[in-house]
Design a protein around this motif. Sequence first.
Motif, short mmCIF file in Angstrom:
data_model
loop_
_atom_site.label_atom_id
_atom_site.label_comp_id
_atom_site.label_asym_id
_atom_site.label_seq_id
_atom_site.Cartn_x
_atom_site.Cartn_y
_atom_site.Cartn_z
N UNK A 1 0.84 -1.19 0.00
CA UNK A 1 0.00 0.00 0.00
C UNK A 1 0.89 1.26 0.00
N UNK A 2 0.48 2.24 -0.75
CA UNK A 2 1.25 3.48 -0.84
C UNK A 2 0.38 4.68 -0.48
N UNK A 3 1.01 5.69 0.07
CA UNK A 3 0.30 6.94 0.30
C UNK A 3 0.83 7.95 -0.71
N UNK A 4 -0.08 8.61 -1.42
CA UNK A 4 0.33 9.64 -2.36
C UNK A 4 -0.16 10.98 -1.85
N UNK A 5 0.77 11.93 -1.74
CA UNK A 5 0.39 13.28 -1.33
C UNK A 5 0.53 14.20 -2.53
N UNK A 6 -0.58 14.76 -2.96
CA UNK A 6 -0.57 15.64 -4.12
C UNK A 6 -0.82 17.07 -3.65
N UNK A 7 0.15 17.94 -3.88
CA UNK A 7 -0.01 19.34 -3.50
C UNK A 7 -0.36 20.14 -4.75
N UNK A 8 -1.50 20.78 -4.75
CA UNK A 8 -1.97 21.50 -5.93
C UNK A 8 -1.92 23.00 -5.68
N UNK B 1 6.64 1.83 -6.47
CA UNK B 1 6.54 3.28 -6.39
C UNK B 1 6.33 3.93 -7.75
N UNK B 2 7.09 3.46 -8.75
CA UNK B 2 7.03 4.05 -10.08
C UNK B 2 5.66 3.89 -10.71
N UNK B 3 5.11 2.69 -10.57
CA UNK B 3 3.79 2.42 -11.14
C UNK B 3 2.74 3.33 -10.48
N UNK B 4 2.82 3.45 -9.15
CA UNK B 4 1.86 4.28 -8.41
C UNK B 4 2.00 5.74 -8.83
N UNK B 5 3.25 6.20 -8.97
CA UNK B 5 3.47 7.59 -9.35
C UNK B 5 2.85 7.90 -10.72
N UNK C 1 -4.72 6.87 -0.69
CA UNK C 1 -4.19 5.58 -0.28
C UNK C 1 -4.39 4.65 -1.46
N UNK C 2 -3.29 4.10 -1.98
CA UNK C 2 -3.35 3.35 -3.24
C UNK C 2 -2.65 2.01 -3.14
N UNK C 3 -3.27 1.01 -3.72
CA UNK C 3 -2.66 -0.31 -3.88
C UNK C 3 -1.77 -0.28 -5.11
N UNK C 4 -0.63 -0.95 -5.07
CA UNK C 4 0.20 -0.96 -6.27
C UNK C 4 1.42 -1.81 -6.09
N UNK C 5 2.08 -2.16 -7.21
CA UNK C 5 3.24 -3.06 -7.16
C UNK C 5 4.48 -2.32 -6.71
N UNK D 1 1.32 20.98 -9.84
CA UNK D 1 1.19 19.98 -8.77
C UNK D 1 2.49 19.26 -8.49
N UNK D 2 2.60 18.80 -7.25
CA UNK D 2 3.75 18.04 -6.80
C UNK D 2 3.22 16.73 -6.24
N UNK D 3 3.87 15.63 -6.59
CA UNK D 3 3.43 14.33 -6.08
C UNK D 3 4.52 13.72 -5.21
N UNK D 4 4.13 13.26 -4.02
CA UNK D 4 5.06 12.54 -3.14
C UNK D 4 4.46 11.18 -2.87
N UNK D 5 5.26 10.12 -3.07
CA UNK D 5 4.75 8.76 -2.81
C UNK D 5 5.50 8.19 -1.61
N UNK D 6 4.75 7.67 -0.66
CA UNK D 6 5.35 7.09 0.54
C UNK D 6 4.86 5.65 0.70
N UNK D 7 5.79 4.72 0.92
CA UNK D 7 5.41 3.33 1.14
C UNK D 7 4.80 3.19 2.52
N UNK D 8 3.71 2.45 2.63
CA UNK D 8 3.04 2.29 3.94
C UNK D 8 3.16 0.86 4.43
#
Lengths: 82, 82
Positions: free
Chosen positions: B1-8, B52-56, B46-50, B75-82
């Motif tokens: 599971x990954x958390x993506x934070x998108x700042x717009x 970091x790159x795929x999720x991004x 909160x996203x399921x994915x294989x 926008x800025x995207x930050x991906x964090x592994x959970x």
Amino acid sequence: MYEAKVKIGLKKGVSDPEGANTLKALHLLGFNTVKEAKTNRTVDLLIDGKNKNEVKKKVEEMCQRLLTNPVIHTYEIKIIRK
Amino acid sequence: MYEAKVKIGLKKGVSDPEGANTLKALHLLGFNTVKEAKTNRTVDLLIDGKNKNEVKKKVEEMCQRLLTNPVIHTYEIKIIRK
């Protein structure tokens, strides 16, 4: 000069209709791997001040008086020297 | 599971009336040391994915199709592994 980043979110239990609608729309577009969506607001301020502590206190006061609604919002303050 | 934070945020040159009003209100309350106020929106997913790159890549697509208006937003995207 200091930069203050205030992240304003909702307290636990307060409903987030914008987040719920974002999640629904993402599912409609086929992004089914998204499990949760939450929206927050941030306010970035540029402030004059003597030191970090003084600036943080001021921003804390701004949050309580204007930027947030303490009944439903939580907030995080980050101060960066510029 | 990954958390993506998108700042717009808004692109340079796009007016930010909410920020301008926040600044005006802070001055009216006597916070005269504030020189600038900008507002942004963030979306936390909160996203399921294989990996970091795929999720991004997915989140990038969501930004372009739903979360932002590419004419006025950055926008800025930050991906964090959970």
